[in-house]
Scaffold this motif. Structure first.
Motif, PDB file in Angstrom:
ATOM      1  N   GLN A 132      -4.379  -3.053   5.963  1.00  0.00           N
ATOM      2  CA  GLN A 132      -4.938  -2.922   4.621  1.00  0.00           C
ATOM      3  C   GLN A 132      -5.741  -4.157   4.229  1.00  0.00           C
ATOM      4  N   LEU A 133      -5.255  -5.345   4.590  1.00  0.00           N
ATOM      5  CA  LEU A 133      -6.006  -6.569   4.286  1.00  0.00           C
ATOM      6  C   LEU A 133      -7.369  -6.553   4.966  1.00  0.00           C
ATOM      7  N   LYS A 134      -7.404  -6.121   6.224  1.00  0.00           N
ATOM      8  CA  LYS A 134      -8.670  -6.067   6.957  1.00  0.00           C
ATOM      9  C   LYS A 134      -9.611  -5.047   6.348  1.00  0.00           C
ATOM     10  N   ILE A 135      -9.074  -3.909   5.937  1.00  0.00           N
ATOM     11  CA  ILE A 135      -9.913  -2.873   5.325  1.00  0.00           C
ATOM     12  C   ILE A 135     -10.489  -3.371   4.004  1.00  0.00           C
ATOM     13  N   ILE A 136      -9.686  -4.055   3.206  1.00  0.00           N
ATOM     14  CA  ILE A 136     -10.180  -4.643   1.948  1.00  0.00           C
ATOM     15  C   ILE A 136     -11.319  -5.613   2.249  1.00  0.00           C
ATOM     16  N   CYS A 167     -13.770   6.859   1.912  1.00  0.00           N
ATOM     17  CA  CYS A 167     -12.720   7.821   2.260  1.00  0.00           C
ATOM     18  C   CYS A 167     -11.706   7.187   3.202  1.00  0.00           C
ATOM     19  N   ALA A 168     -12.178   6.373   4.140  1.00  0.00           N
ATOM     20  CA  ALA A 168     -11.273   5.685   5.060  1.00  0.00           C
ATOM     21  C   ALA A 168     -10.334   4.756   4.299  1.00  0.00           C
ATOM     22  N   VAL A 169     -10.849   4.090   3.282  1.00  0.00           N
ATOM     23  CA  VAL A 169     -10.010   3.231   2.451  1.00  0.00           C
ATOM     24  C   VAL A 169      -8.936   4.067   1.766  1.00  0.00           C
ATOM     25  N   GLY A 170      -9.324   5.213   1.252  1.00  0.00           N
ATOM     26  CA  GLY A 170      -8.355   6.098   0.608  1.00  0.00           C
ATOM     27  C   GLY A 170      -7.232   6.482   1.556  1.00  0.00           C
ATOM     28  N   PHE A 171      -7.589   6.817   2.799  1.00  0.00           N
ATOM     29  CA  PHE A 171      -6.568   7.161   3.787  1.00  0.00           C
ATOM     30  C   PHE A 171      -5.679   5.965   4.109  1.00  0.00           C
ATOM     31  N   ALA A 172      -6.251   4.787   4.183  1.00  0.00           N
ATOM     32  CA  ALA A 172      -5.479   3.584   4.535  1.00  0.00           C
ATOM     33  C   ALA A 172      -4.462   3.231   3.460  1.00  0.00           C
ATOM     34  N   PHE A 173      -4.772   3.526   2.211  1.00  0.00           N
ATOM     35  CA  PHE A 173      -3.862   3.170   1.125  1.00  0.00           C
ATOM     36  C   PHE A 173      -3.039   4.343   0.630  1.00  0.00           C
ATOM     37  N   TYR A 174      -3.235   5.509   1.205  1.00  0.00           N
ATOM     38  CA  TYR A 174      -2.451   6.682   0.834  1.00  0.00           C
ATOM     39  C   TYR A 174      -1.023   6.483   1.359  1.00  0.00           C
TER      40      TYR A 174
END
Length: 100
Positions: free
Chosen positions: A50-54, A88-95
């Motif tokens: 999650q940190l990397k995606i942010i 959308c990928a961020v949404g999946f990562a934090f779902y």
């Protein structure tokens, strides 16, 4: 990082390559001095993934403005769609993960 990696395309085109590398690393060092403590503080509340995606989304958001304002590039529809896919990928990562 955006300025470190891409700033020389606009401001240092006449520089020798070694100079562009040294200036870029100097700029990047400042960001690393901020990113490392931020990741340490965020880890635990967020996973490493999650940190990397942010970080990637923040970098791409900054890059969009940089490319348009500094490099004078046009933001095309396909870039907007690619950014939507990343959102959308961020949404999946934090779902929340599914429970077994």
């Amino acid at each position: 990082m955006t300025v470190a990696w891409y700033g020389h395309l606009k401001f240092g085109r006449d520089w020798p390559l070694w100079q562009a590398i040294v200036v870029s690393w100097g700029i990047a060092l400042i960001e690393y001095c901020l990113a490392v403590p931020a990741n340490r503080m965020g880890y635990g509340q967020f996973s490493g993934f999650q940190l990397k995606i942010i970080q990637e989304v923040a970098t791409l958001t900054v890059f969009i403005g940089f490319a348009m304002l500094v490099l004078r590039e046009r933001f095309a529809w396909n870039y907007a769609m690619a950014f939507l896919c990343l959102a959308c990928a961020v949404g999946f990562a934090f779902y929340p993960p599914a429970t077994p």
